[in-house]
Scaffold this motif. Structure first.
Motif, PDB file in Angstrom:
ATOM      1  N   GLU A 196      -7.832 -12.664   0.659  1.00 52.77           N
ATOM      2  CA  GLU A 196      -7.946 -12.866  -0.786  1.00 52.77           C
ATOM      3  C   GLU A 196      -7.865 -11.549  -1.553  1.00 52.77           C
ATOM      4  O   GLU A 196      -7.753 -11.551  -2.778  1.00 52.77           O
ATOM      5  CB  GLU A 196      -9.271 -13.567  -1.102  1.00 52.77           C
ATOM      6  N   GLN A 197      -7.918 -10.424  -0.852  1.00 57.56           N
ATOM      7  CA  GLN A 197      -7.868  -9.107  -1.486  1.00 57.56           C
ATOM      8  C   GLN A 197      -6.430  -8.589  -1.416  1.00 57.56           C
ATOM      9  O   GLN A 197      -5.990  -8.058  -0.402  1.00 57.56           O
ATOM     10  CB  GLN A 197      -8.822  -8.135  -0.771  1.00 57.56           C
ATOM     11  N   SER A 198      -5.685  -8.739  -2.503  1.00 55.91           N
ATOM     12  CA  SER A 198      -4.270  -8.352  -2.484  1.00 55.91           C
ATOM     13  C   SER A 198      -4.038  -6.884  -2.797  1.00 55.91           C
ATOM     14  O   SER A 198      -2.941  -6.373  -2.577  1.00 55.91           O
ATOM     15  CB  SER A 198      -3.482  -9.205  -3.486  1.00 55.91           C
ATOM     16  N   SER A 199      -5.034  -6.209  -3.310  1.00 54.61           N
ATOM     17  CA  SER A 199      -4.888  -4.798  -3.666  1.00 54.61           C
ATOM     18  C   SER A 199      -5.987  -3.983  -2.985  1.00 54.61           C
ATOM     19  O   SER A 199      -7.170  -4.329  -3.075  1.00 54.61           O
ATOM     20  CB  SER A 199      -4.962  -4.612  -5.186  1.00 54.61           C
ATOM     21  N   VAL A 200      -5.592  -2.919  -2.318  1.00 56.31           N
ATOM     22  CA  VAL A 200      -6.526  -2.027  -1.627  1.00 56.31           C
ATOM     23  C   VAL A 200      -6.294  -0.609  -2.142  1.00 56.31           C
ATOM     24  O   VAL A 200      -5.152  -0.143  -2.223  1.00 56.31           O
ATOM     25  CB  VAL A 200      -6.335  -2.076  -0.101  1.00 56.31           C
ATOM     26  N   HIS A 201      -7.371   0.062  -2.501  1.00 53.74           N
ATOM     27  CA  HIS A 201      -7.286   1.452  -2.950  1.00 53.74           C
ATOM     28  C   HIS A 201      -7.595   2.372  -1.769  1.00 53.74           C
ATOM     29  O   HIS A 201      -8.637   2.236  -1.109  1.00 53.74           O
ATOM     30  CB  HIS A 201      -8.271   1.716  -4.088  1.00 53.74           C
ATOM     31  N   LEU A 202      -6.702   3.285  -1.511  1.00 52.97           N
ATOM     32  CA  LEU A 202      -6.874   4.268  -0.446  1.00 52.97           C
ATOM     33  C   LEU A 202      -7.291   5.600  -1.043  1.00 52.97           C
ATOM     34  O   LEU A 202      -6.723   6.052  -2.042  1.00 52.97           O
ATOM     35  CB  LEU A 202      -5.568   4.452   0.327  1.00 52.97           C
ATOM     36  N   ILE A 203      -8.297   6.215  -0.445  1.00 45.64           N
ATOM     37  CA  ILE A 203      -8.700   7.579  -0.805  1.00 45.64           C
ATOM     38  C   ILE A 203      -8.376   8.464   0.391  1.00 45.64           C
ATOM     39  O   ILE A 203      -8.978   8.316   1.458  1.00 45.64           O
ATOM     40  CB  ILE A 203     -10.190   7.661  -1.172  1.00 45.64           C
ATOM     41  N   LEU A 204      -7.427   9.354   0.212  1.00 46.40           N
ATOM     42  CA  LEU A 204      -6.924  10.171   1.304  1.00 46.40           C
ATOM     43  C   LEU A 204      -7.100  11.653   0.984  1.00 46.40           C
ATOM     44  O   LEU A 204      -7.174  12.058  -0.177  1.00 46.40           O
ATOM     45  CB  LEU A 204      -5.438   9.885   1.543  1.00 46.40           C
ATOM     46  N   LYS A 205      -7.172  12.427   2.034  1.00 48.07           N
ATOM     47  CA  LYS A 205      -7.170  13.884   1.887  1.00 48.07           C
ATOM     48  C   LYS A 205      -5.723  14.354   1.952  1.00 48.07           C
ATOM     49  O   LYS A 205      -5.057  14.195   2.976  1.00 48.07           O
ATOM     50  CB  LYS A 205      -7.984  14.536   3.005  1.00 48.07           C
TER      51      LYS A 205
END
Length: 261
Positions: A196-205
């Motif tokens: 149900e989660q179509s958008s994922v935010h990635l926090i990358l170095k």
């Protein structure tokens, strides 16, 4: 010396074994930069427990492998500094050994000046008239870290050897870098766990080294960056969709510094 049957607890690969004398040496001190030359050869524990230059020089050249070990602290350098440092060491080695002619190299721009410019911009703030600079924005991690302040879960993932092989094949099939393949595999698993989660935010170095001469700097220029991967309907999305969105964001630098919590 490399291990013999009398040392069953020591690694058999010289590449692994070379770290034993280095680790013993490094435990006695803490320097910001280490460069050591370590000979590795076959011997016995009673005769010579630790490889030394004197013993190695008495052996035939084909029986000795020489390793150049270098290490640099994270106090003033990031992971991307390794490429710049190793590039200089390989060039100096080639010049010293006569493999290439010696050339005078211009000094790269001072990395502290880059950090000073980024810090000043972050403290002054960006007005509406300023053009966004995705790689120049600082994330004040000490003041803005939100780890543990948001609801979620924490999980440690162990990757088996067959998964590494599968990722290598996927890299060739997708025609992208290893970093994109890794993130695609992670997000593919996340979308299956949370359809149900179509958008994922990635926090990358990220390296943040697109400026003139920044790729040759030994300094701590990397920063946290966040970008969203939105696949729409997860039932119809494919791994190729995920890989393309990640690769497009990386190539276009379509990311920003994380928003303070």
């Amino acid at each position: 010396p490399t291990p013999d049957p009398e040392w069953p607890d020591w690694p058999t690969d010289p590449d692994d074994h070379v770290y034993h004398p280095i680790a013993a040496f490094r435990r006695a001190h803490r320097w910001p930069l280490d460069v050591m030359v370590v000979p590795v050869y076959t011997g016995t524990r009673e005769v010579q427990p630790v490889p030394t230059q004197a013993v190695a020089e008495q052996l035939p050249p084909e029986d000795v492998a020489w390793y150049v070990y270098t290490g640099i602290t994270h106090a003033y350098s990031d992971g991307a500094s390794g490429q710049a440092l190793l590039g200089d060491l390989l060039r100096l080695y080639a010049e010293e050994s006569g493999l290439q002619a010696s050339q005078e190299q211009p000094a790269p721009p001072e990395h502290l000046a880059v950090l000073q410019r980024r810090l000043r911009r972050s403290l002054r703030g960006r007005t509406q008239e300023d053009e966004p600079e995705p790689n120049e924005e600082l994330y004040h991690e000490i003041a803005c870290e939100d780890w543990g302040r948001r609801p979620g879960m924490q999980m440690r993932v162990y990757l088996a050897e067959n998964l590494f092989q599968a990722l290598g094949v996927a890299r060739e099939v997708l025609g992208c870098g290893s970093d994109v393949v890794w993130l695609t595999a992670i997000l593919g698993a996340m979308y299956r766990l949370f359809p149900e989660q179509s958008s994922v935010h990635l926090i990358l170095k990220c390296a943040c080294r697109d400026g003139p001469g920044e790729a040759e700097m030994v300094g701590f220029l990397s920063e946290q960056r966040v970008f969203a991967v939105d696949v729409g309907d997860t039932a119809r999305a494919t791994l190729l969709d995920v890989a393309w969105k990640i690769d497009a964001a990386r190539r276009a630098r379509a990311w920003r510094a994380p928003v303070p919590y």
